[in-house]
Design an enzyme around this catalytic site. Structure first.
Site, PDB file in Angstrom:
ATOM      1  N   SER A 132      -3.671   6.995   3.995  1.00 13.53           N
ATOM      2  CA  SER A 132      -4.339   5.903   4.709  1.00 13.53           C
ATOM      3  C   SER A 132      -5.335   6.381   5.748  1.00 13.53           C
ATOM      4  O   SER A 132      -6.297   5.671   6.050  1.00 13.53           O
ATOM      5  CB  SER A 132      -3.292   5.000   5.373  1.00 13.53           C
ATOM      6  OG  SER A 132      -2.546   4.305   4.405  1.00 13.53           O
TER       7      SER A 132
ATOM      8  N   GLU B 130      17.134  -5.535  18.278  1.00 14.04           N
ATOM      9  CA  GLU B 130      16.012  -6.316  17.743  1.00 14.04           C
ATOM     10  C   GLU B 130      14.769  -5.456  17.547  1.00 14.04           C
ATOM     11  O   GLU B 130      13.971  -5.702  16.648  1.00 14.04           O
ATOM     12  CB  GLU B 130      15.678  -7.476  18.696  1.00 14.04           C
ATOM     13  CG  GLU B 130      16.578  -8.681  18.571  1.00 14.04           C
ATOM     14  CD  GLU B 130      16.219  -9.551  17.397  1.00 14.04           C
ATOM     15  OE1 GLU B 130      15.027  -9.882  17.206  1.00 14.04           O
ATOM     16  OE2 GLU B 130      17.145  -9.912  16.633  1.00 14.04           O
TER      17      GLU B 130
ATOM     18  N   ASP C 170      -3.093  -2.757   3.396  1.00 15.27           N
ATOM     19  CA  ASP C 170      -2.736  -1.352   3.185  1.00 15.27           C
ATOM     20  C   ASP C 170      -1.851  -1.227   1.941  1.00 15.27           C
ATOM     21  O   ASP C 170      -0.773  -1.808   1.870  1.00 15.27           O
ATOM     22  CB  ASP C 170      -1.999  -0.815   4.410  1.00 15.27           C
ATOM     23  CG  ASP C 170      -2.012   0.698   4.478  1.00 15.27           C
ATOM     24  OD1 ASP C 170      -1.737   1.345   3.449  1.00 15.27           O
ATOM     25  OD2 ASP C 170      -2.309   1.238   5.562  1.00 15.27           O
TER      26      ASP C 170
ATOM     27  N   HIS D 192      -1.565   4.137  14.483  1.00 19.19           N
ATOM     28  CA  HIS D 192      -1.231   4.575  13.123  1.00 19.19           C
ATOM     29  C   HIS D 192      -2.488   4.946  12.337  1.00 19.19           C
ATOM     30  O   HIS D 192      -3.613   4.854  12.828  1.00 19.19           O
ATOM     31  CB  HIS D 192      -0.441   3.472  12.410  1.00 19.19           C
ATOM     32  CG  HIS D 192       0.389   3.948  11.265  1.00 19.19           C
ATOM     33  ND1 HIS D 192       0.255   3.443   9.986  1.00 19.19           N
ATOM     34  CD2 HIS D 192       1.353   4.901  11.195  1.00 19.19           C
ATOM     35  CE1 HIS D 192       1.115   4.051   9.192  1.00 19.19           C
ATOM     36  NE2 HIS D 192       1.796   4.942   9.897  1.00 19.19           N
TER      37      HIS D 192
ATOM     38  N   HIS E  87      -5.966   1.880  -0.513  1.00 24.46           N
ATOM     39  CA  HIS E  87      -5.487   2.612  -1.697  1.00 24.46           C
ATOM     40  C   HIS E  87      -4.519   1.719  -2.455  1.00 24.46           C
ATOM     41  O   HIS E  87      -4.089   0.671  -1.963  1.00 24.46           O
ATOM     42  CB  HIS E  87      -4.780   3.922  -1.281  1.00 24.46           C
ATOM     43  CG  HIS E  87      -3.639   3.703  -0.322  1.00 24.46           C
ATOM     44  ND1 HIS E  87      -2.414   3.237  -0.720  1.00 24.46           N
ATOM     45  CD2 HIS E  87      -3.552   3.869   1.028  1.00 24.46           C
ATOM     46  CE1 HIS E  87      -1.618   3.116   0.321  1.00 24.46           C
ATOM     47  NE2 HIS E  87      -2.291   3.486   1.405  1.00 24.46           N
TER      48      HIS E  87
ATOM     49  N   ASP F  53       2.108  -1.758   2.617  1.00 26.99           N
ATOM     50  CA  ASP F  53       2.295  -0.349   2.306  1.00 26.99           C
ATOM     51  C   ASP F  53       3.702   0.128   2.647  1.00 26.99           C
ATOM     52  O   ASP F  53       4.337   0.856   1.866  1.00 26.99           O
ATOM     53  CB  ASP F  53       1.262   0.471   3.079  1.00 26.99           C
ATOM     54  CG  ASP F  53       1.367   1.961   2.819  1.00 26.99           C
ATOM     55  OD1 ASP F  53       1.066   2.385   1.694  1.00 26.99           O
ATOM     56  OD2 ASP F  53       1.744   2.700   3.748  1.00 26.99           O
TER      57      ASP F  53
ATOM     58  N   GLU G  64      -5.448  -5.255   9.767  1.00 25.15           N
ATOM     59  CA  GLU G  64      -4.660  -4.513   8.784  1.00 25.15           C
ATOM     60  C   GLU G  64      -3.308  -5.168   8.537  1.00 25.15           C
ATOM     61  O   GLU G  64      -2.536  -5.384   9.472  1.00 25.15           O
ATOM     62  CB  GLU G  64      -4.409  -3.077   9.255  1.00 25.15           C
ATOM     63  CG  GLU G  64      -3.608  -2.271   8.221  1.00 25.15           C
ATOM     64  CD  GLU G  64      -2.872  -1.066   8.784  1.00 25.15           C
ATOM     65  OE1 GLU G  64      -2.405  -0.243   7.969  1.00 25.15           O
ATOM     66  OE2 GLU G  64      -2.761  -0.953  10.022  1.00 25.15           O
TER      67      GLU G  64
ATOM     68  N   PHE H 224       3.777  -5.377  20.652  1.00 24.52           N
ATOM     69  CA  PHE H 224       4.911  -6.257  20.370  1.00 24.52           C
ATOM     70  C   PHE H 224       6.150  -5.547  19.835  1.00 24.52           C
ATOM     71  O   PHE H 224       7.149  -6.205  19.541  1.00 24.52           O
ATOM     72  CB  PHE H 224       4.469  -7.329  19.374  1.00 24.52           C
ATOM     73  CG  PHE H 224       3.252  -8.084  19.800  1.00 24.52           C
ATOM     74  CD1 PHE H 224       3.332  -9.066  20.784  1.00 24.52           C
ATOM     75  CD2 PHE H 224       2.005  -7.805  19.254  1.00 24.52           C
ATOM     76  CE1 PHE H 224       2.202  -9.759  21.195  1.00 24.52           C
ATOM     77  CE2 PHE H 224       0.876  -8.496  19.655  1.00 24.52           C
ATOM     78  CZ  PHE H 224       0.968  -9.469  20.632  1.00 24.52           C
TER      79      PHE H 224
END
Length: 520
Positions: free
Chosen positions: A100, A227, A56, A163, A373, A331, A326, A282
């Site tokens: 995206s 975290e 990305d 996403h 892109h 990005d 991905e 995760f």
């Protein structure tokens, strides 16, 4: 200035003394490439398996910088050794420079779409819920036609699984931000959020592999930790649903063998033989950058770890599989102006490609590496060969201030490295000296134009391919051509019954050309 110049001088001196520049060196480089080119043969077989890697924001300058970062100017990344290369035009249906979601829709669904829409055609305008519900506007993804062909399908991402890039694999939405119900307006009440489409609808609920982040959009009222903080850029589910539990219940009720994992220990330890469906979430938001993630048992996996697990599950299907991977943090880092983080993430993606190349057979597996892109990253000045890509390029002859090899066309406030001063009774903008920490992961390169964050670029991206029908990537293509080339190579969707015909036509054309040449 002296303490800064002295170490740079010694680095340059050492580089100039150790790098070869003799004629034999250059000739050998070229002859090796020529010998390699002469061995290239078209693989006209059917792609049983397809792995599509998307870096990305990984434009050509990012790839060049990654190459230099990993091995120097004459180094070659693993996918740069693939025999077939082309360029993709990334404009969307309504914008010269894409985001995206529309570029992923082009890659995975085969048509250009409007900015910020997911899995729908250009008849659907941004935020038009009712238009996105029309069946004829909803697009079939590579994953959906792979499942229809009897293959397995799935995706790996370092982003939230809802996403912009993974979204078009399974969802249809008039707004990429509708990841959960919390960001949806009343006017979109008839539309289902992207997370629910992943778990409740087809093809999402039948994907054999889903690995990435995004717990806060799947599980209501998720809480963050030091975290793993909540992602304030995204929505947070509040409707009482726990879509991870719904995923598990669906698989149990259908008698399907599944595993759910949430950290390194669980990902490395799940029983592959007893797992046909693998869900791994995760992080609350996106996964950590590679250089800062916790590599211990309770930490987050690398992109290579996830790809390895995905291949183990998907390859059990005798009919083959489609996998999208991905590297999204390339990005994310570019948007923040962190060039070193972006390039380090690009290097991590290359490691995942290397792993996939080693674990698959080029005779039956098509590997494609590309980007959605570019970004506005620039490689500047005349730095000496062999020096650090993140270091100083030169001192400007105009203002006598150093400048870095890497910079951006646009950037956020942290990339505005100018101040105002008075010279000869006039007010001028003065560029700041880059300082001594340009090699830091936290250093933000200078940008010419200040925005809220770095914008995307509108240049072409490169596509690299190896395996069956990889030669279909051979010149300057429309971005949505990728969908059609992959469909054709794997005999899926509209091309499921035509591959043999086209292959025979190609062979006849070649035979006719050879015959004409002999007659001459």
């Amino acid at each position: 200035m002296f303490p800064r110049i002295l170490p740079v001088f010694f680095v340059i001196y050492a580089a100039k003394c150790t790098l070869r520049t003799d004629q034999q060196f250059w000739t050998e480089l070229a002859e090796n490439e020529l010998a390699e080119a002469l061995q290239v043969k078209w693989n006209l077989g059917v792609a049983k398996n397809v792995i599509l890697f998307v870096g990305d924001g990984m434009g050509p300058n990012t790839v060049t910088a990654t190459r230099i970062y990993k091995g120097g100017e004459s180094h070659r990344l693993v996918y740069e050794k693939f025999p077939h290369v082309g360029l993709l035009k990334t404009y969307s249906a309504n914008k010269m420079v894409p985001d995206s979601s529309c570029s992923a829709t082009a890659l995975f669904c085969g048509v250009k779409a409007n900015q910020e829409t997911i899995g729908v055609d250009a008849s659907v305008k941004h935020k038009d819920c009712s238009a996105s519900l029309r069946p004829e506007a909803r697009l079939k993804s590579l994953a959906s036609i792979a499942l229809k062909a009897g293959k397995s399908a799935g995706f790996v991402t370092t982003m939230r699984v809802t996403h912009a890039t993974p979204g078009p694999i399974y969802a249809h939405s008039a707004d990429r931000k509708w990841e959960c119900e919390d960001k949806m307006p009343a006017s979109a009440a008839a539309c289902k959020d992207i997370a629910r489409q992943l778990v409740e609808d087809w093809p999402g609920k039948d994907l054999q592999v889903i690995l990435g982040g995004g717990r806060q959009v799947l599980v209501s009222n998720s809480t963050g930790t030091k975290e793993d903080p909540l992602d304030t850029w995204s929505c947070i589910r509040k409707d009482g649903k726990d879509l991870i539990k719904e995923y598990q219940k669906d698989k149990h009720d259908r008698g399907l063998r599944y595993s759910y994992v949430s950290n390194n220990k669980q990902l490395k330890g799940f029983d592959v033989d007893q797992t046909d469906y693998l869900l791994g979430i995760f992080a609350n938001g996106h996964l950590k950058y590679e250089h800062e993630r916790n590599k211990g048992p309770e930490g987050m996996p690398s992109i290579s770890d996830m790809v390895e697990a995905a291949i183990k599950v998907l390859r059990k299907n005798k009919n083959g599989y489609f996998l999208m991977v991905e590297g999204g943090n390339v990005d994310m880092a570019h948007h923040r102006g962190w060039a070193k983080r972006a390039i380090d993430e690009s290097a991590a993606l290359e490691g995942a490609v290397r792993l996939a190349a080693a674990h698959t057979d080029p005779r039956d597996t098509l590997l494609v590496v590309t980007s959605d892109h570019t970004h506005t990253l620039s490689i500047n000045g005349y730095p000496y060969r062999g020096t650090d890509i993140f270091d100083i390029a030169q001192t400007s002859k105009y203002d006598n201030v150093n400048y870095t090899t890497l910079s951006y066309g646009t950037g956020g406030p942290g990339s505005m490295k100018y101040s105002v001063k008075t010279e000869h009774n006039r007010t001028v903008a003065a560029r700041e000296d880059p300082g001594v920490n340009t090699d830091s992961f936290d250093y933000q390169q200078i940008a010419a134009i200040t925005l809220d964050e770095n914008s995307h670029g509108g240049g072409d991206v490169v596509v690299y391919a190896r395996g069956p029908h990889a030669h279909l990537f051979h010149n300057v293509h429309e971005q949505h051509y990728v969908y059609h080339a992959i469909s054709y190579a794997a005999k899926m969707g509209a091309y499921s019954g035509t591959s043999a015909i086209y292959t025979n036509i190609s062979l006849l054309a070649i035979a006719a050309w050879v015959a004409i040449c002999i007659m001459k």
